[in-house]
Scaffold this motif. Sequence first.
Motif, PDB file in Angstrom:
ATOM      1  N   LEU A   1     -66.602  30.114 -50.245  1.00  0.00           N
ATOM      2  CA  LEU A   1     -65.561  29.541 -51.108  1.00  0.00           C
ATOM      3  C   LEU A   1     -64.666  28.566 -50.348  1.00  0.00           C
ATOM      4  N   GLY A   2     -64.953  28.345 -49.064  1.00  0.00           N
ATOM      5  CA  GLY A   2     -64.215  27.360 -48.284  1.00  0.00           C
ATOM      6  C   GLY A   2     -63.127  27.925 -47.393  1.00  0.00           C
ATOM      7  N   HIS A   3     -62.999  29.238 -47.305  1.00  0.00           N
ATOM      8  CA  HIS A   3     -61.956  29.848 -46.477  1.00  0.00           C
ATOM      9  C   HIS A   3     -62.385  29.891 -45.007  1.00  0.00           C
ATOM     10  N   ARG A   4     -61.442  29.601 -44.133  1.00  0.00           N
ATOM     11  CA  ARG A   4     -61.695  29.645 -42.687  1.00  0.00           C
ATOM     12  C   ARG A   4     -60.709  30.564 -41.972  1.00  0.00           C
ATOM     13  N   ARG A   5     -59.513  30.661 -42.491  1.00  0.00           N
ATOM     14  CA  ARG A   5     -58.505  31.556 -41.909  1.00  0.00           C
ATOM     15  C   ARG A   5     -58.498  32.843 -42.746  1.00  0.00           C
ATOM     16  N   ILE A   6     -59.353  33.773 -42.343  1.00  0.00           N
ATOM     17  CA  ILE A   6     -59.564  35.008 -43.113  1.00  0.00           C
ATOM     18  C   ILE A   6     -58.993  36.184 -42.325  1.00  0.00           C
ATOM     19  N   ALA A   7     -57.930  36.771 -42.839  1.00  0.00           N
ATOM     20  CA  ALA A   7     -57.333  37.942 -42.191  1.00  0.00           C
ATOM     21  C   ALA A   7     -58.162  39.179 -42.519  1.00  0.00           C
ATOM     22  N   PHE A   8     -58.071  40.174 -41.628  1.00  0.00           N
ATOM     23  CA  PHE A   8     -58.848  41.401 -41.808  1.00  0.00           C
ATOM     24  C   PHE A   8     -57.957  42.616 -41.589  1.00  0.00           C
ATOM     25  N   VAL A   9     -57.854  43.465 -42.609  1.00  0.00           N
ATOM     26  CA  VAL A   9     -57.165  44.750 -42.480  1.00  0.00           C
ATOM     27  C   VAL A   9     -58.245  45.792 -42.245  1.00  0.00           C
ATOM     28  N   SER A  10     -58.337  46.291 -41.027  1.00  0.00           N
ATOM     29  CA  SER A  10     -59.436  47.179 -40.663  1.00  0.00           C
ATOM     30  C   SER A  10     -59.140  48.613 -41.057  1.00  0.00           C
ATOM     31  N   GLY A  11     -60.108  49.492 -40.809  1.00  0.00           N
ATOM     32  CA  GLY A  11     -59.898  50.922 -40.946  1.00  0.00           C
ATOM     33  C   GLY A  11     -59.396  51.491 -39.638  1.00  0.00           C
ATOM     34  N   PRO A  12     -59.216  52.820 -39.565  1.00  0.00           N
ATOM     35  CA  PRO A  12     -58.664  53.441 -38.359  1.00  0.00           C
ATOM     36  C   PRO A  12     -59.621  53.397 -37.178  1.00  0.00           C
ATOM     37  N   ALA A  13     -59.060  53.413 -35.975  1.00  0.00           N
ATOM     38  CA  ALA A  13     -59.868  53.427 -34.759  1.00  0.00           C
ATOM     39  C   ALA A  13     -60.705  54.710 -34.704  1.00  0.00           C
ATOM     40  N   ASN A  14     -61.855  54.620 -34.045  1.00  0.00           N
ATOM     41  CA  ASN A  14     -62.754  55.760 -33.858  1.00  0.00           C
ATOM     42  C   ASN A  14     -63.344  56.282 -35.161  1.00  0.00           C
TER      43      ASN A  14
ATOM     44  N   THR B   1     -55.661  32.080 -45.572  1.00  0.00           N
ATOM     45  CA  THR B   1     -55.875  31.760 -46.985  1.00  0.00           C
ATOM     46  C   THR B   1     -56.637  32.864 -47.715  1.00  0.00           C
ATOM     47  N   ALA B   2     -57.086  33.870 -46.960  1.00  0.00           N
ATOM     48  CA  ALA B   2     -57.834  34.969 -47.579  1.00  0.00           C
ATOM     49  C   ALA B   2     -57.644  36.226 -46.744  1.00  0.00           C
ATOM     50  N   VAL B   3     -57.832  37.375 -47.393  1.00  0.00           N
ATOM     51  CA  VAL B   3     -57.749  38.666 -46.721  1.00  0.00           C
ATOM     52  C   VAL B   3     -58.958  39.502 -47.121  1.00  0.00           C
ATOM     53  N   PHE B   4     -59.617  40.069 -46.124  1.00  0.00           N
ATOM     54  CA  PHE B   4     -60.641  41.071 -46.373  1.00  0.00           C
ATOM     55  C   PHE B   4     -60.083  42.417 -45.939  1.00  0.00           C
ATOM     56  N   ALA B   5     -59.962  43.336 -46.879  1.00  0.00           N
ATOM     57  CA  ALA B   5     -59.473  44.681 -46.578  1.00  0.00           C
ATOM     58  C   ALA B   5     -60.664  45.620 -46.467  1.00  0.00           C
ATOM     59  N   ALA B   6     -60.647  46.519 -45.475  1.00  0.00           N
ATOM     60  CA  ALA B   6     -61.794  47.368 -45.185  1.00  0.00           C
ATOM     61  C   ALA B   6     -62.076  48.412 -46.251  1.00  0.00           C
TER      62      ALA B   6
END
Length: 337
Positions: free
Chosen positions: A181-194, A246-251
Motif C-alpha cells: 500500500l506504499g508504507h515505508r515507516r511501519i511501527a511494530f508493537v511486539s508481544g512479550p519477550a521469551n 504511517t502504519a502500525v502492525f500490532a502483534a
Amino acid sequence: MSDDDHTSPSTLLDVAREAGVSPSTVSRILNGTAKVSDDKRQAVMAAIARTKFAPNLMAQGLKKGRSQTIGIVVQDISSPYFDETLRGVDDGLKGTGYASVIVSGHWNAEEEADRIRLLLARKVDGIILLSGRMSDETVLQFSGQRPIVSTGRSLNTRSALGFKLDNEYGAWMAVRHLIELGHRRIAFVSGPANNIDAEERAAGYRRALFEAGIELDPKLMVEGNFHENSGLLAVSHLFDTGQQFTAVFAANDQSAYGVRLCLYRKGIRVPDDVSLVGFDDLPGSSYTTPPLTTIRQPLYDMGLVATNALLRLIHGEPVQAQVPPLELVVRETTRRR
C-alpha cells in the motif's frame, strides 16, 4: 400408549433400533472400543440425541478405567483469544459424553506443569494444552501418563500431538500488505519477550522489511504484552520520542485495540493518517471503528481439531488432523499512501 411410556427413560435397545445397529455396537461405541465407520458412529450419536438416551457415564468410566473428563490448560481465562478456542473445544465435546476441567497456566512454565499434575491427580483421560511456555520435552514426559494435544508446538508421537501455525508467515503477510500500500515507516508493537509466538511474528516483520529493501529502524519496534494497554502505551511512547510512521502492525488484535484508542485520543485518523493491522481476527475485530484489518487465526477450528484429535488418542485411534492456514483479512483500517 400410557403416560408411563412417555416418561420412561430410553434404553440401549431403543438407541440400537433407532440407529439400525446391534445393541453391542452401541455399547462398544459408547465405551470407546468399537472400530466402526464415522457414518455409523454418527448415526448412533444421532439416535442417542433423538431418544434422549442418558448412559451411566460414571459406571462406564469405572468399568473401562476412565473418568470421562479431559483437562484443558489455558494461559489467560480472561482473553478473547482463548474464549474462541475454548468454544471449538466445547463443540468438539458435544455428544461424546466427556466433560472438561479448565485451569490456567498464566504463561508460566512451572505453573503449567503444576496444573497438569493437578489434572493428572484428578484422573483426567487426556489433556489439551493451549499454547504455553513449557518445553516440548516436559510435555512429552507428561504424555507418558495421559495423551496430550497442544497448540503452538510441533509434536507427533503416539501419545502427544501438536498443532503449530506459521506465525512468521502471518506477520510477513501483514507487513507485506502495508508495504504494497506504499508504507515505508511501519511501527511494530511486539508481544512479550521469551514468547515463541511473539518472536516468530517479530521475525516476520523483519523479513518483510528486508525483502522490500526497507531498512529496519529499531526505534519503531516497541515491546508489548499482548494486552490492550500495551498497544496504547507503545504508540504513546512512539509519539513521545518523536518517531515518524504511517502504519502500525500490532502483534495481536488486543494490542491493536489499544493502538487504535491512542491514535483516536491524539486526533489521528485511521486509516486516513495511519494504517493499522492486527493479528488473530478476534470476534470483536469486525466491530471496531473502523473494522480492523488483521491476520485470521483459525482459533475455533484449532479448538475443534485439538479435541477430536485428543479423543482419538484416548481411544487408541490413528490421528490425521490439520487446521486451516492463516489468512489476511482486509477490512477498513488500511489504505494506500
